[in-house]
Structure formats: structure tokens, C-alpha cells
Design a protein around this motif. Structure first.
Motif, PDB file in Angstrom:
ATOM      1  N   ASP A 110       0.930  -1.265  -0.341  1.00  0.00           N
ATOM      2  CA  ASP A 110      -0.150  -0.264  -0.051  1.00  0.00           C
ATOM      3  C   ASP A 110       1.098   1.502  -0.056  1.00  0.00           C
ATOM      4  O   ASP A 110       1.544   1.799   0.846  1.00  0.00           O
ATOM      5  CB  ASP A 110      -0.923  -0.035   1.130  1.00  0.00           C
ATOM      6  CG  ASP A 110      -1.815   1.214   0.482  1.00  0.00           C
ATOM      7  OD1 ASP A 110      -1.989   2.039   0.259  1.00  0.00           O
ATOM      8  OD2 ASP A 110      -3.204   1.113   2.328  1.00  0.00           O
ATOM      9  N   LYS A 149      -1.647  -1.523  -3.507  1.00  0.00           N
ATOM     10  CA  LYS A 149      -2.674   0.002  -3.648  1.00  0.00           C
ATOM     11  C   LYS A 149      -2.011   0.962  -3.994  1.00  0.00           C
ATOM     12  O   LYS A 149      -0.236   1.267  -3.725  1.00  0.00           O
ATOM     13  CB  LYS A 149      -3.631  -0.319  -2.435  1.00  0.00           C
ATOM     14  CG  LYS A 149      -4.374  -1.668  -1.787  1.00  0.00           C
ATOM     15  CD  LYS A 149      -5.267  -1.218  -0.884  1.00  0.00           C
ATOM     16  CE  LYS A 149      -6.208  -1.983  -0.495  1.00  0.00           C
ATOM     17  NZ  LYS A 149      -7.199  -2.231   0.365  1.00  0.00           N
ATOM     18  N   SER A 164      -5.085   0.462  -8.418  1.00  0.00           N
ATOM     19  CA  SER A 164      -4.603  -1.408  -7.771  1.00  0.00           C
ATOM     20  C   SER A 164      -3.381  -1.137  -8.747  1.00  0.00           C
ATOM     21  O   SER A 164      -2.811  -1.014  -9.668  1.00  0.00           O
ATOM     22  CB  SER A 164      -5.509  -2.377  -7.388  1.00  0.00           C
ATOM     23  OG  SER A 164      -6.009  -2.625  -8.796  1.00  0.00           O
TER      24      SER A 164
END
Length: 659
Positions: A110, A149, A164
Motif C-alpha cells: 500500500d 494499492k 491497484s
């Protein structure tokens, strides 16, 4: 000898039983000091050293944001969070200076990238460097990103991507392929990107790696087929590139470049990157209904990117040129336009507006430097005798210069320069253009009988300064002067008579379709412009039969005109009405009429005279003895020249009158 063997054995035993998690704290503190932000390894640290390709795995890694990030985005969170990273490196190539990774796996990363308006970026570690090098990755023979992400918030370029990212090998023909995919939104428009390449297994740093790319961002579609010269040095690659979309300006979100507004386009060419330089070679394609070809290059790694281009069109559609300043293509002629431009065109037609009101994106003008040369060999311009267009554009430090800007007509030239200073909060525009050696008949439609109403040379100059972030707003605040001069010519006598509203002579000539002509000794229209209002200093048209004078205004903010023209015959005429001509209304649809109030006054006087004297007296108000004198054309033309109109002395000699 025995002691040495014992030492080696002890080291081996230590490495076998050593708990690598003991190094999580020291490694985190070392990385934090180097990156100037908190780095934490919250999970296990596993090392497998017994191989010519040792492997390291780390779980629960967090990389914090720099100290300034919270002041820019209070929800900045962590810069990087990932569940696991596993990497393996080959030892023997490393001894030769080559970094080859048998595999690199990243699970559930992320990543939140942020760049503030002042240029500070969270992916820059330490002090920003102007000579920062392009990203260079080692050769990776198996690369996997699982459930990634990504959020990129670029406050400088005004781009926000949320989506994504996944990467993996897929089985298929020729031993499979590598696929990198990204999905999400870019500035609230759909975004999908897919990069595919050959299998990574046999990749080496000294052999080019082929790839294909397909990117869709809103209405923009980019395809590429090329190779990375030295995998994976992303500072060196070449590819055949094709770009299509609704408006070149929308490429800013993807490239950071300030490009002009255009109709729908499709261009292709060869893109070569060498470090900070991108060359787009043998560019060709179409923009709107115009072809385009040439070469350009972009330099990055500077305070502002720099673009230089040499472009040419064999045939330019004039509507496409208007798009540069926000003018939508005309409706009803099959012009190529995006859906948004068609809406703008309908709104313009409904409101009868001419000057574009599209807002100039001043932040983008300040964010790039450029030098562009453009030439159009031929031009399609309905109702205009335009043949060629030439533009030289220089953008530096927020100041845009078009110098020269040149339009070549079938006869005559419009040349000048435009300077737009985007450094202030409200940009300032200076314009100085001159029309020389042109002909009136080239700009006036042919009559229904196939003949010209007026002929003769025409010259003009417009020198204006305005402030505003659109063409319309700059015009609405403009100050300066506009002068138009025709030093001689010919006009159909019917129209000359009607300038004086000579009902007997003019209407008879028109109804009889007479092509009889009379001279135009001179015609002058000179305006002062203040706060967007053009006010006439003098409007004079001196013909062989009528001397016409006028006055009036043109409001550039409301785009309306209001003129009154009064003519006086130079010859005795019967049934001559002393009725001023009026021209009123919007630019796009002015109405020509007569000031009836004066005619009614004359009628009342005629009735009174008829009752008091005799019926013959009723004709007296409509009879003129032709007392108007010739205008001082030499003086008027000389004065116009002093105002800047490009008038040649040899053209001031009046033509011989035809009666």
C-alpha cells in the motif's frame, strides 16, 4: 590449522542458530536515519544465506511520511505498508558489478506518494537534487506484485491517481509473458494500464527487453511497442508510440506537459529516452481535420520541463487553429470535435458570442518552458482568403511570446506579435498586429449576381493590451487602438448612393442590377479602445457620389456594436431621404436599419409646408443640391499612418471617378 577450522565451524553454527529478528530494530533505526523518516520491520526477518543466490524475507514493513507531509495532507498516513517482501540476489554476477535478482515478490503493498505545490516529494530522500537520475532497477527474473494499492497525489501537476497494481508471469505462447497491470481513476476519470513483456527468466542486463504497453486514461489512449535497452534502466528505452484522444491538453495528467487545447487527435512516432531527454521522432497524424508532422523533444530533470518542436501541416483546417485559444469548432459543417467542444459550440451559437471564454490554466503555463515553430502550407478557411499560417512560440519563465505570428492571404499579410505574461495572478496580454497589401474584395462575399460590391486595397493595425485569464476577459478589459484604412478603390454606385439613402438613384440602380461603379477616394475607421470599449474617433467613406461619416462603439465585453452612419450626396438628387443608417446588435448577427425618427420629422415638415404654401413645397425636404465636398483623404490617410496603420504613400492617389 585446527583453530581456523574451529572458527569457521563456529561461524557456521552461529549463522545456523542465529535469530535474524534480533536485527529488526538496528536495521529499522539505520534505515530511518538514512531515509529521514520512521522505518519499522514489525514482523519476522528471515535470511537464507546458504546459496549462491541468498534470499531475504521481511514481514510487516512500514515506512512513514516525511515531517512536512501532514501539513499538506492530514490523511497522508504511511508512505509504504507491505505485508511481505522477498528478494533473492545472485552472488557471482554481483562480483562482476551486475545485479541480477532471481526473484522479487511483494505482497499487498500500500503505497501513498505525495508531492506538494512547492515541489517537495515524499519519494525524494534527503535534500532534493536537480541532477536526480531516472529510476534504474536491477534485472529481475521473476517479479510479482500481489494485491497492490497505489495512491499518487501530485499537487504540482494537479494529478490524483487512486488504484491497484499487480504484476506476475502468465503462461502462454513462447514460454509465457510478464504482465504489469494498473487500474483505478486519474483525476476522477477511469484509468487502465497494462504493460506486457517477454518471460523474465532469461533476462540479462546486456540484452534489450521487449515490451508492449496499453494505457487508457479517460478519453486518452496510448499504445507502445518497444524495448528497454538495458533492463531495467528506465532511463533508456525506445518505442513506437501512438497517442489518441479528445484533447491534447488532457495529456498533462499523464505527462506533466502543458499542451494546447485541440480537437480530437491521433499521432504516432518513435519515442526514444536517453536519460532526461525524450525524443518524439517522425511524428505524424491528425489534429481535428488538420494533418501534422515533425519532430519534438522534451528535457526533464530541470526546474521546469522544456519542450522544443518543429511542426508542419500540409493542410490546416482553420477551426482547428481556433481551438488553441478555446474556440470550439463550427457546428453544421462536419467539423471534427469532441463531445465537450460540440456542447461549447452550441452554447456559443445560442448566445451569439464570438470571443472564446475558456479559462487559461496559468499554473500550467508557469510550469513549463517551450520553443515551437509551426508552419501550415495550405489552409482551409471558409469565407476567408487565407493561404498560409506561420507561428513561432517561445514560453519561458511564465511568459508566452508568439513572435512572429503570420497569416498569408491570397493577397496581403497579417503579421505581428502577441505576448502573454502569466506571472501575475491575472495574466496580461499585449497584441500588436498589422494587415498589409490586402484587398477589400477578398473579405466581402460576392453578390448574388456574381459581382463584387466594393474593391480596393485595405490596411489595418490593432495594438491592444488587456488583462484576464481568457480571450473574452482580456478583450473586455483591453486598452489601445484599432485603425482600418482603404486609401482608394471602387464601389458599385448603387451602394454608394444608398450610403446617403438616395432612394431615387440607389434603388433604381439596384433594381436594374446595374454594375456601374464610382470611385472610393478613401475610407478610414479609427478607434480608441478603453476598458474593452472601442469608440470611433472618425469613420469616413468618401466616394465619387456620396460623402459618408459615422460614429459608434463596439463593446468587446458584451460583444455588441452600435453605429450610426450619415451620408451626404455630392450631386443634385431628387427624393433623397436624410435618414441615418444604423448598425446595431451582436457581432454574430448585427442588424442594419434606418433611423426612422428623422424621416418622420422630415415628413411632418413637408406636410406643414404643403398646407401653407403649395403642394410643390412638399418635395423640398427630399431634394438635395449636392453640397457635400470631397474629404481631405490625403490628410486622413496621413493621420492614420501616424496612428500606426501601414499605409503606403503611393496608394493615397485617388482613382478617377466614374459617374
Amino acid at each position: 590449522m585446527g583453530s581456523a577450522l574451529a572458527l569457521v565451524a563456529a561461524v557456521i553454527i552461529f549463522l545456523v542458530i542465529f535469530d535474524w529478528n534480533w536485527l529488526r530494530g538496528p536495521l529499522g533505526r539505520f534505515a530511518s536515519a538514512q531515509l529521514q523518516r520512521e522505518v519499522v520491520i514489525a514482523g519476522d526477518l528471515r535470511v537464507h544465506p546458504w546459496s549462491f543466490a541468498p534470499k531475504v524475507e521481511a514481514y510487516g514493513i512500514r515506512v512513514g511520511q516525511p515531517a512536512w507531509a501532514k501539513s499538506v495532507d492530514k490523511d497522508a498516513g504511511q508512505m509504504v505498508q507491505l505485508q511481505r517482501i522477498a528478494v533473492q540476489v545472485k552472488v557471482l554476477p554481483l562480483l562482476r558489478g551486475q545485479v541480477i535478482l532471481p526473484f522479487l515478490v511483494i505482497d499487498k503493498p500500500d503505497v501513498r506518494l505525495l508531492r506538494a505545490k512547492d515541489g517537495k516529494a515524499n519519494w525524494t530522500f534527503g535534500a532534493p537534487r536537480k541532477d536526480a537520475k531516472p529510476l534504474k532497477l536491477p534485472a529481475v527474473q521473476r517479479f510479482v506484485i500481489n494485491d497492490g494499492k497505489l495512491r499518487v497525489d501530485d499537487r504540482v501537476g494537479g494529478a490524483l491517481f487512486v488504484g491497484s497494481v499487480n504484476a506476475q508471469e502468465r503462461a502462454g505462447e513462447r514460454g509465457g509473458r510478464f504482465v504489469l497491470e494498473g487500474k483505478g481513476s486519474l483525476n476522477r476519470s477511469g484509468f487502465v494500464a497494462q504493460v506486457t513483456g517477454g518471460p523474465l527468466l532469461n533476462i540479462t542486463p546486456d540484452r534489450p527487453y521487449p515490451f508492449d504497453a496499453d494505457v487508457r486514461a479517460g478519453s486518452t489512449h496510448i499504445t507502445a511497442k518497444g524495448s528497454v535497452t538495458k533492463p531495467f534502466d528506465l532511463g533508456r528505452f525506445e518505442t513506437q508510440l501512438s497517442i489518441a484522444g479528445a484533447d491534447l491538453n488532457r495529456l498533462h495528467d499523464l505527462t506533466g506537459l502543458t499542451l494546447p487545447n485541440t480537437p480530437p487527435y491521433k499521432v504516432s512516432g518513435k519515442l526514444v529516452r536517453k536519460g532526461d531527454r525524450f525524443d518524439f521522432e517522425a511524428l505524424s497524424g491528425r489534429i481535428g481535420d488538420s494533418d501534422i508532422r515533425g519532430d519534438l523533444f522534451v528535457l526533464t530533470g530541470r526546474e521546469r520541463p522544456y519542450l522544443e518542436a518543429d511542426l508542419r501541416s500540409r493542410r490546416l483546417d482553420f477551426d482547428d487553429l481556433g481551438s488553441l485559444v478555446g474556440a470550439a469548432p463550427a457546428t453544421g459543417r462536419g467539423e471534427t470535435a469532441s463531445a465537450g467542444q460540440k456542447v461549447e459550440a452550441r452554447q456559443r451559437d445560442a448566445t451569439q458570442r464570438l470571443l472564446p471564454d475558456a479559462t487559461l490554466q496559468v499554473d500550467r503555463v508557469r510550469a513549463m518552458d517551450a520553443k515551437v515553430s509551426y508552419r501550415a502550407d495550405t489552409v482551409n478557411a471558409p469565407n476567408l482568403p487565407l493561404r498560409k499560417v506561420s507561428l513561432d512560440v517561445d514560453l519561458k519563465d511564465g511568459v508566452l511570446n508568439l513572435d512572429p505570428i503570420a497569416f498569408t492571404f491570397s493577397r496581403g499579410d497579417l503579421k505581428g506579435k502577441v505576448r502573454l505574461d502569466a506571472r501575475p495572478a491575472v495574466p496580461k496580454t499585449d497584441m500588436d498586429v498589422r494587415l498589409t497589401n490586402a484587398r477589400l474584395e477578398d473579405f466581402i462575399p460576392i453578390m448574388s449576381d456574381g459581382k463584387r460590391a466594393i474593391e480596393g486595397p485595405v490596411m489595418a493595425r490593432a495594438k491592444l493590451t488587456g488583462t484576464g485569464n481568457s480571450v473574452h476577459r482580456a478583450a473586455a478589459s483591453a486598452n489601445g487602438s484599432v485603425t482600418v484604412v482603404s486609401p482608394r478603390g471602387q464601389i458599385r454606385q448603387a451602394f454608394a448612393e444608398l450610403l446617403g439613402v438616395n432612394a431615387s438613384k440607389g434603388l433604381i440602380l439596384l433594381l436594374s442590377k446595374s454594375d456601374k461603379e464610382t470611385s472610393v477616394r478613401c475610407a478610414i475607421a479609427d478607434f480608441d479602445v478603453k476598458n474593452g470599449v472601442m469608440t470611433s474617433n472618425q469613420i469616413v467613406a468618401d466616394t465619387g457620389v456620396v460623402l459618408a461619416k459615422g460614429r459608434g462603439t463596439i463593446n468587446l465585453e458584451t460583444e455588441r456594436m452600435n453605429f450610426r452612419i450619415e451620408g451626404d450626396s455630392k450631386k443634385p438628387r431628387l427624393l433623397r431621404l436624410f435618414v441615418p443608417i444604423t448598425i446595431e446588435g451582436p457581432f454574430m448577427a448585427p442588424k442594419i436599419g434606418l433611423d426612422a425618427s428623422k424621416a418622420v420629422g422630415q415628413g411632418g415638415i413637408a406636410a406643414a409646408l404643403g398646407s401653407l404654401v403649395n403642394p410643390l413645397a412638399a418635395l423640398l425636404p427630399f431634394v438635395t443640391t449636392g453640397e457635400a465636398k470631397d474629404a481631405d483623404c490625403a490628410g486622413l490617410v496621413s493621420e492614420a499612418r501616424q496612428q500606426g496603420a501601414p499605409v503606403k504613400t503611393s496608394q493615397t492617389t485617388p482613382a478617377k471617378a466614374k459617374k
